[in-house]
Scaffold this active site. Structure first.
Site, PDB file in Angstrom:
ATOM      1  N   LYS A  67      38.104  26.128  45.482  1.00  0.00           N
ATOM      2  CA  LYS A  67      38.490  27.344  46.208  1.00  0.00           C
ATOM      3  C   LYS A  67      37.309  28.265  46.552  1.00  0.00           C
ATOM      4  O   LYS A  67      37.405  29.065  47.480  1.00  0.00           O
ATOM      5  CB  LYS A  67      39.548  28.121  45.413  1.00  0.00           C
ATOM      6  CG  LYS A  67      40.926  27.475  45.484  1.00  0.00           C
ATOM      7  CD  LYS A  67      41.972  28.343  44.823  1.00  0.00           C
ATOM      8  CE  LYS A  67      43.353  27.931  45.274  1.00  0.00           C
ATOM      9  NZ  LYS A  67      44.374  28.930  44.953  1.00  0.00           N
ATOM     10  N   ASP A 104      47.257  32.976  50.362  1.00  0.00           N
ATOM     11  CA  ASP A 104      47.976  33.385  49.145  1.00  0.00           C
ATOM     12  C   ASP A 104      48.381  34.865  49.195  1.00  0.00           C
ATOM     13  O   ASP A 104      49.462  35.223  48.719  1.00  0.00           O
ATOM     14  CB  ASP A 104      47.103  33.157  47.894  1.00  0.00           C
ATOM     15  CG  ASP A 104      47.236  31.739  47.359  1.00  0.00           C
ATOM     16  OD1 ASP A 104      48.209  31.047  47.707  1.00  0.00           O
ATOM     17  OD2 ASP A 104      46.343  31.326  46.590  1.00  0.00           O
TER      18      ASP A 104
HETATM   19  P1  NAP Z   1      43.016  31.248  37.042  1.00  0.00           P
HETATM   20  O1  NAP Z   1      42.101  31.551  38.176  1.00  0.00           O
HETATM   21  O2  NAP Z   1      42.645  30.233  36.026  1.00  0.00           O
HETATM   22  O3  NAP Z   1      43.295  32.663  36.318  1.00  0.00           O
HETATM   23  C1  NAP Z   1      44.165  32.776  35.226  1.00  0.00           C
HETATM   24  C2  NAP Z   1      44.103  34.184  34.675  1.00  0.00           C
HETATM   25  O4  NAP Z   1      45.031  34.274  33.596  1.00  0.00           O
HETATM   26  C3  NAP Z   1      42.732  34.573  34.128  1.00  0.00           C
HETATM   27  O5  NAP Z   1      42.478  35.928  34.392  1.00  0.00           O
HETATM   28  C4  NAP Z   1      42.892  34.335  32.641  1.00  0.00           C
HETATM   29  O6  NAP Z   1      42.117  35.187  31.825  1.00  0.00           O
HETATM   30  C5  NAP Z   1      44.337  34.690  32.416  1.00  0.00           C
HETATM   31  N1  NAP Z   1      44.828  33.963  31.239  1.00  0.00           N
HETATM   32  C6  NAP Z   1      44.926  32.616  31.079  1.00  0.00           C
HETATM   33  N2  NAP Z   1      45.390  32.329  29.850  1.00  0.00           N
HETATM   34  C7  NAP Z   1      45.560  33.522  29.219  1.00  0.00           C
HETATM   35  C8  NAP Z   1      46.002  33.894  27.914  1.00  0.00           C
HETATM   36  N3  NAP Z   1      46.367  32.955  27.013  1.00  0.00           N
HETATM   37  N4  NAP Z   1      46.064  35.203  27.616  1.00  0.00           N
HETATM   38  C9  NAP Z   1      45.691  36.134  28.515  1.00  0.00           C
HETATM   39  N5  NAP Z   1      45.264  35.848  29.763  1.00  0.00           N
HETATM   40  C10 NAP Z   1      45.203  34.563  30.093  1.00  0.00           C
HETATM   41  O7  NAP Z   1      44.447  30.785  37.584  1.00  0.00           O
HETATM   42  P2  NAP Z   1      45.130  31.244  38.953  1.00  0.00           P
HETATM   43  O8  NAP Z   1      44.729  30.323  40.037  1.00  0.00           O
HETATM   44  O9  NAP Z   1      44.893  32.701  39.087  1.00  0.00           O
HETATM   45  O10 NAP Z   1      46.672  30.929  38.659  1.00  0.00           O
HETATM   46  C11 NAP Z   1      47.429  31.722  37.766  1.00  0.00           C
HETATM   47  C12 NAP Z   1      48.898  31.291  37.840  1.00  0.00           C
HETATM   48  O11 NAP Z   1      49.412  31.585  39.131  1.00  0.00           O
HETATM   49  C13 NAP Z   1      49.126  29.795  37.617  1.00  0.00           C
HETATM   50  O12 NAP Z   1      50.288  29.619  36.865  1.00  0.00           O
HETATM   51  C14 NAP Z   1      49.332  29.248  39.024  1.00  0.00           C
HETATM   52  O13 NAP Z   1      50.172  28.096  39.041  1.00  0.00           O
HETATM   53  C15 NAP Z   1      50.049  30.441  39.666  1.00  0.00           C
HETATM   54  N6  NAP Z   1      49.901  30.462  41.132  1.00  0.00           N
HETATM   55  C16 NAP Z   1      51.024  30.390  41.861  1.00  0.00           C
HETATM   56  C17 NAP Z   1      50.943  30.446  43.237  1.00  0.00           C
HETATM   57  C18 NAP Z   1      52.195  30.367  44.042  1.00  0.00           C
HETATM   58  O14 NAP Z   1      52.112  30.111  45.263  1.00  0.00           O
HETATM   59  N7  NAP Z   1      53.352  30.620  43.460  1.00  0.00           N
HETATM   60  C19 NAP Z   1      49.682  30.552  43.864  1.00  0.00           C
HETATM   61  C20 NAP Z   1      48.544  30.629  43.062  1.00  0.00           C
HETATM   62  C21 NAP Z   1      48.664  30.579  41.688  1.00  0.00           C
HETATM   63  P3  NAP Z   1      40.504  35.214  31.835  1.00  0.00           P
HETATM   64  O15 NAP Z   1      40.157  35.937  33.111  1.00  0.00           O
HETATM   65  O16 NAP Z   1      40.182  35.971  30.638  1.00  0.00           O
HETATM   66  O17 NAP Z   1      40.098  33.784  31.827  1.00  0.00           O
END
Ligand code: NAP
Length: 269
Positions: A67, A104
């Site tokens: 990305k 998004d």
């Molecule tokens: P990402 O870039 O890996 O970011 C995840 C975030 O969540 C980070 O800030 C991380 O913290 C935090 N996190 C992860 N585990 C945690 C925990 N145990 N406790 C506290 N914070 C935690 O992932 P992403 O791409 O943003 O995706 C996040 C979610 O959104 C996923 O479930 C994905 O499937 C969903 N999503 C859905 C759509 C849709 O179209 N519906 C689109 C995009 C994403 P740190 O910053 O400290 O690492």
């Protein structure tokens, strides 16, 4: 010669994008294809060089881990790198150039576009890629304040500043504030991830609870919100919304308005 688009990532087998785009191509009776292609990081430059020369290729959706890296190989006239900071779509424009964008933010905002949130407080959980798209959309919608729930306070405070948002950062164990919108933009509550345990009782009756997680579709967060009769938005709505914006960029036609229930049923199988 068949126009086609695809989703690239590594791994990629889990992606629901082919199901969505093929559903719309069939619904519209269009000749076209949409594939999933596993592209490893070291193959990304070659991938874009090859696709640039293939005029049947209309563009691609981009998922983990490309990305940010993909921005090095395509043009960025909308300055997505400096705003959201990551892309999820590349399309071929009328001049033939490969253009970066991020659908998004629009996909997130679509389901709540009719709800007046300007000047209100929103809670956003997570500070990763999805949260960046959410914060960008909320800033555009003139949200009053964002309470960002994150485990890395410094990173989260930097995000608020980057998007010019008023607000503060709290930890997951803090009491939730009174807010008109609560968004889970973290993987918490997703299959195979830790549970999201928060108390929704401080939210007012008119609050909307929006979970970006779509596996499972009915998360514990959404269940808890429904128990309180709060309005909810699930992750499939954003997934389909971001795909719809990309579909039009690839194939030059908007997905049909009808068939939403059939598409949701297909995605849930
Ligand atoms: P990402 O870039 O890996 O970011 C995840 C975030 O969540 C980070 O800030 C991380 O913290 C935090 N996190 C992860 N585990 C945690 C925990 N145990 N406790 C506290 N914070 C935690 O992932 P992403 O791409 O943003 O995706 C996040 C979610 O959104 C996923 O479930 C994905 O499937 C969903 N999503 C859905 C759509 C849709 O179209 N519906 C689109 C995009 C994403 P740190 O910053 O400290 O690492």
């Amino acid at each position: 010669m068949t126009h086609y688009a695809e989703v690239i990532g590594h791994p990629i087998a889990h992606s629901k994008s082919p199901l969505i785009h093929k559903f719309w191509l069939t619904q519209l009776g269009m000749v076209g294809d949409y594939r999933a292609s596993d592209v490893q990081p070291q193959g990304l430059e070659r991938y874009f060089a090859e696709r640039a020369a293939d005029t049947d290729w209309r563009g691609c959706n981009i998922t983990i881990p490309h990305k940010i890296a993909a921005l090095d190989f395509v043009s960025d006239p909308g300055e997505v790198r400096n705003s959201i900071g990551a892309i999820n779509t590349v399309f071929r424009n009328d001049a033939g150039a490969l253009v970066a964008t991020n659908t998004d933010a629009g996909g997130f905002y679509g389901p709540i576009a009719d709800i007046p949130i300007a000047g209100e407080t929103a809670v956003v959980i997570g500070a990763g890629g999805a949260a960046r798209a959410v914060l960008f959309a909320l800033a555009q919608a003139d949200i009053g304040e964002v309470v960002l729930v994150a485990r890395n306070a410094l990173k989260a405070a930097g995000l608020l500043a980057h998007f010019g948002l008023k607000g503060k950062v709290i930890g997951l164990d803090a009491r939730m504030p009174d807010a008109a919108l609560l968004v889970n933009a973290s993987p918490l509550g997703m299959v195979g991830q830790e549970a999201l345990e928060i108390d929704l009782s401080p939210l007012p009756e008119h609050a909307i609870v929006y979970d970006l997680v779509y596996a499972p579709i009915e998360t514990a967060l959404l269940k808890a919100a429904r128990m309180r009769d709060l309005e909810t938005v699930d992750g499939l709505e954003m997934l389909v919304g971001q795909a719809a914006i990309a579909f039009e960029l690839f194939f030059g036609a908007a997905p049909p308005d009808d068939g939403e229930d059939a598409l949701r049923a297909l995605l849930l199988t």
